[in-house]
Write a protein that holds these residues in place. Sequence first.
Motif: not given
Length: 135
Positions: A39-43, A56-59, A66-68
């Motif tokens: 839903s948030e587009g994160v790993n 820790l967040l990665d896209s 997060i990428r943005k």
Amino acid sequence: MKIIGIEHVGIAVDDLEETSSFWGDILRIAHTHTEKVESEGVNTKIFDTGKGKIELLDSLEEYSPIRKFLHKRGPGIHHVCLEVEDINIAIKELKESKIQTINENPTIGAEGYKIVFIHPKFTGGVLVELAEKPI
Ligand code: CO
């Protein structure tokens, strides 16, 4: 609303594995959870000190928030998460005070928490996540 404490600090990273070894192997904070939050587009990888977590967040995708964020600001603190007793009461009170949340209704974040984000323009410039622990 009742704020229980700081649940975690979310950090956007370029390399999840490399950064994990600092938090896990050097600082030896327990790595308690890994999850893809579609839903948030994160790993995410979560490290729990016992008194607050590091998330820790990665896209997951090319065009996730997060990428943005990483493109615009580079790696760093992405958000601060406060645990609330009741997310719906929190949202209602924010609305009454004309404080904008990113979503109107809570979504399900990492570890099954019900979450909502408050726009940084109201908080002193940092994205604030409110989260209610699942029962
Ligand atoms: Co978070």
